[in-house]
Design an enzyme around this catalytic site. Structure first.
Site, mmCIF file in Angstrom:
data_model
loop_
_atom_site.group_PDB
_atom_site.id
_atom_site.type_symbol
_atom_site.label_atom_id
_atom_site.label_comp_id
_atom_site.label_asym_id
_atom_site.label_seq_id
_atom_site.Cartn_x
_atom_site.Cartn_y
_atom_site.Cartn_z
ATOM 1 N N ASP A 253 -8.781 -6.992 -4.156
ATOM 2 C CA ASP A 253 -8.453 -5.662 -3.621
ATOM 3 C C ASP A 253 -9.132 -4.598 -4.474
ATOM 4 O O ASP A 253 -8.893 -4.520 -5.678
ATOM 5 C CB ASP A 253 -6.926 -5.487 -3.656
ATOM 6 C CG ASP A 253 -6.456 -4.150 -3.077
ATOM 7 O OD1 ASP A 253 -7.298 -3.336 -2.628
ATOM 8 O OD2 ASP A 253 -5.232 -3.929 -3.077
ATOM 9 N N ARG B 105 -11.655 6.260 9.942
ATOM 10 C CA ARG B 105 -11.141 4.901 10.045
ATOM 11 C C ARG B 105 -12.185 3.868 9.632
ATOM 12 O O ARG B 105 -11.877 2.890 8.948
ATOM 13 C CB ARG B 105 -10.694 4.636 11.484
ATOM 14 C CG ARG B 105 -10.128 3.264 11.730
ATOM 15 C CD ARG B 105 -8.870 2.988 10.931
ATOM 16 N NE ARG B 105 -8.173 1.803 11.401
ATOM 17 C CZ ARG B 105 -7.076 1.312 10.849
ATOM 18 N NH1 ARG B 105 -6.548 1.905 9.787
ATOM 19 N NH2 ARG B 105 -6.498 0.239 11.326
ATOM 20 N N HIS C 249 -7.823 -5.568 0.157
ATOM 21 C CA HIS C 249 -6.554 -4.859 0.351
ATOM 22 C C HIS C 249 -5.792 -5.395 1.560
ATOM 23 O O HIS C 249 -4.561 -5.432 1.557
ATOM 24 C CB HIS C 249 -6.869 -3.373 0.531
ATOM 25 C CG HIS C 249 -5.688 -2.468 0.430
ATOM 26 N ND1 HIS C 249 -4.921 -2.369 -0.710
ATOM 27 C CD2 HIS C 249 -5.141 -1.606 1.316
ATOM 28 C CE1 HIS C 249 -3.951 -1.478 -0.509
ATOM 29 N NE2 HIS C 249 -4.063 -1.001 0.705
ATOM 30 N N ASP C 250 -6.533 -5.807 2.573
ATOM 31 C CA ASP C 250 -5.904 -6.347 3.782
ATOM 32 C C ASP C 250 -5.073 -7.606 3.518
ATOM 33 O O ASP C 250 -4.303 -8.022 4.394
ATOM 34 C CB ASP C 250 -6.975 -6.704 4.828
ATOM 35 C CG ASP C 250 -7.271 -5.533 5.758
ATOM 36 O OD1 ASP C 250 -6.581 -4.501 5.668
ATOM 37 O OD2 ASP C 250 -8.196 -5.667 6.575
ATOM 38 N N SER D 278 0.845 -1.194 0.000
ATOM 39 C CA SER D 278 0.000 0.000 0.000
ATOM 40 C C SER D 278 0.888 1.255 0.000
ATOM 41 O O SER D 278 1.772 1.367 -0.856
ATOM 42 C CB SER D 278 -0.956 -0.057 1.192
ATOM 43 O OG SER D 278 -2.016 0.837 1.027
#
Lengths: 390, 390
Positions: A325, A230, A358-359, A160
């Site tokens: 992602d 967040r 994405h994680d 990222s």
């Protein structure tokens, strides 16, 4: 696909170290012209630097990461954020490599950032902190490795925003790196990427407790805005499929909807928890500065300028993406690969199948880990410029 | 694909009408058991109801729509939200149909909602307003058409939450409808859909000016939270491709980045404007109630119960989606089609190609408009139950 070579040992207990790399009278000069000094850096190292000082690997962390990538600070149950990736027998094998990870400039985990004290005023910088770019972040990484007596890294690795740092580092100072591993990153944010970050910043800056960035002086914090930022970000870190598998429409308690505005669905509970947990560890101004550095990142934007740098780029790249992602989908990685390949930079590309969005870069996905391990093993050989694959 | 039959005439100037459909001593009984009375409804009508009273079409609006679907209120430059869809020669042709559109229960555009005055206290309901469901919204629509002397509609049509109302109406009271048109809707929100709505509600409820929903009494409004909610929603209404085409990474002023936190990219300016414009016309409590009604919507959730209703469902459906819509992507529409088809409900399905995401249903897309116009023309014939297409 599992590699029997990769065991999962732990580094054990580690401590975060601190260095002051720039002083007030010898400050860091930023890309935008402003100066910063002193610049404190929090970092950790794992493994041993060899006598030739040529086995160092630098880990670049993402938006909300920190220097504590691996090992633990006393509680083995709470390891560093990339502990599954760094350690004896892991993809970044600490039996072989000396690993360095530093909190980034503009951050809030021990490295100078907007919540640090401005020596000129004795108060927190707040929005008087100069805007930093990914190049500026790399400048501080370079100063750190110089301070550690390292002139060339075996590799720099990041996911990222970490991958964006690796790309920028390779373009700014290819002589520093033996290899580059860029995971689920981008060479430029899309309009949608910028949009999500813009709304996150609005949530923070419109919070009445933001006080124009001087919330420390006001003895308060824009917690509502930061939590919203967040929570929204977490939606983009998981895939639609991953969220469906993890939460679906399941309710938090039992099977009967409560028909109210309190947390009722499990996905609400998850986001709520993520928002609250973040408040204890992150600074709102850092969130503004680091997301803005991402928005403006565009190393291929001025292609004439970029081409000159890419012509000097003679180190092997591994670029990886994850098929679920949607924060930085595979097209972002393909664009990096396209530009690098067009300039005859040796680049391997791998799209990994994973439902975790994405994680994924933080998770144990055997194909991903094995690919990194094998690339690092091959990267020990001197890089050879390959012909352009047209 | 353009149909020469479809001209684009305007209805001209229209006025919003008001009706009081339930009184305090004869209240609306909601699905959850609570009662509401009086219930005021704001609505508009276009075209003429014929002598047989059998040419009425009901328009169900989406989350933030209102009764003013077509024509204008004095300024032809500012027509109703679906003016390109409703009017002489348009897909819903007012030369043929008598069109009714009403603001929905729980809304804030003239129909009773949480910002209305509770007759029991003389103050705005706030969060004391009972939770409403999509079935409750339909209950009020039904009372309105009864009040207008209509016993059966030629069709009900809606996009997004509007389409959810049409589906619920067909399941609750199929006898009311001659046909159903469900555009870019869903039979149940996904975890990701709920997540976006949950964060939007958090933004509103964590705004210090929310005052537990009693912001009217406090003479303030949770504008920051409501703007954030709207900005985030707008990201989901546009497609990634649509945003890229519309804004890309273009800057608001000139070509040199300003390197600051003010609006700089065009996409930021767009979102900022959408957030601000919304504050003047929408109520934060209504946003909470209507998004929550969407979260809980799940007409096929209890399949045994649903099957009994679907067995009685003998009216033709047109279900449509847009290929770039990621708010409610085509899989949501396919699920509606799958369940309807499995229960031998005659259903036509069309996925329309459009780069404009969820917002496509509000735009002039010839294939979409022609498909609706042709379906409405065929729907004049008595519906025939077709064999199950396996």
């Amino acid at each position: 696909m599992a590699n029997p070579d990769i065991e999962h040992g732990s580094i054990g207990e580690v401590v975060t170290q601190r260095a002051t790399l720039f002083e007030r009278n010898a400050p860091l000069v930023l890309e935008g012209g402003a100066t910063l000094g002193p610049v404190d850096v929090a970092f950790e190292t794992y493994g041993e630097l060899n006598a030739q000082r040529n086995n160092a690997v630098f880990i670049c962390h993402g938006l909300t990461g920190d220097a504590h990538a691996a090992g633990h600070h006393g509680n083995p149950e709470r390891p560093g954020w990339w502990d599954n990736f760094i350690g004896p027998g892991k993809p970044v094998d600490t039996r072989e490599f000396f690993v360095v990870c530093a909190n980034i400039l503009g951050g809030c985990m021990g490295t100078t950032g907007p919540s640090s004290i401005d020596p000129a005023t004795g108060k927190a910088y707040g929005l008087r902190f100069p805007l930093v770019t990914v190049s500026d972040v790399v400048r501080v990484h370079r100063a750190l490795i110089a301070d550690l007596g390292i002139t060339k890294l075996r590799a720099a690795i990041g996911g990222s925003l970490g991958g964006m740092q690796v790309l920028q580092w390779a373009m700014d100072h290819p002589e520093d790196l033996g290899a580059a591993i860029v995971v689920c990153a981008t060479s430029r944010l899309s309009a949608q990427n910028i949009a999500f970050s813009a709304v996150a910043r609005e949530a923070i800056m419109r919070d009445p407790n933001f006080h124009g960035g001087d919330y420390v002086d006001a003895d308060t914090r824009p917690d509502a805005g930061l939590a919203i930022a967040r929570m929204m970000a977490h939606i983009t870190y998981l895939s639609e499929e991953g969220m469906r598998n993890k939460f679906g429409r399941r309710l938090q308690n039992g099977t009967t909807p409560r028909f109210g505005f309190d947390v009722d669905f499990q996905v609400e509970s998850y986001l709520h928890h993520q928002g609250e947990a973040f408040l204890g560890r992150f600074d709102a101004n850092s969130y503004l500065y680091l997301t803005r550095a991402m928005d403006y990142f565009d190393p291929f934007g001025d292609m004439e300028h970029a081409a000159a740098r890419l012509a000097d780029l003679d180190l092997p790249f591994l670029v990886m993406s994850f098929d679920s992602d949607w924060r930085f989908d595979t097209s972002h990685s393909r664009e990096i690969v396209r530009v690098l390949s067009a300039h005859r930079v040796p680049v391997s590309f791998r799209e990994i199948s994973s439902p975790h969005g994405h994680d994924s870069f933080l998770l144990v996905i055997p194909e991903y880990h094995v690919t990194v391990a094998n690339f690092l093993r091959r990267a020990e050989l001197p890089p050879q410029r390959r012909p352009h694959a047209s």
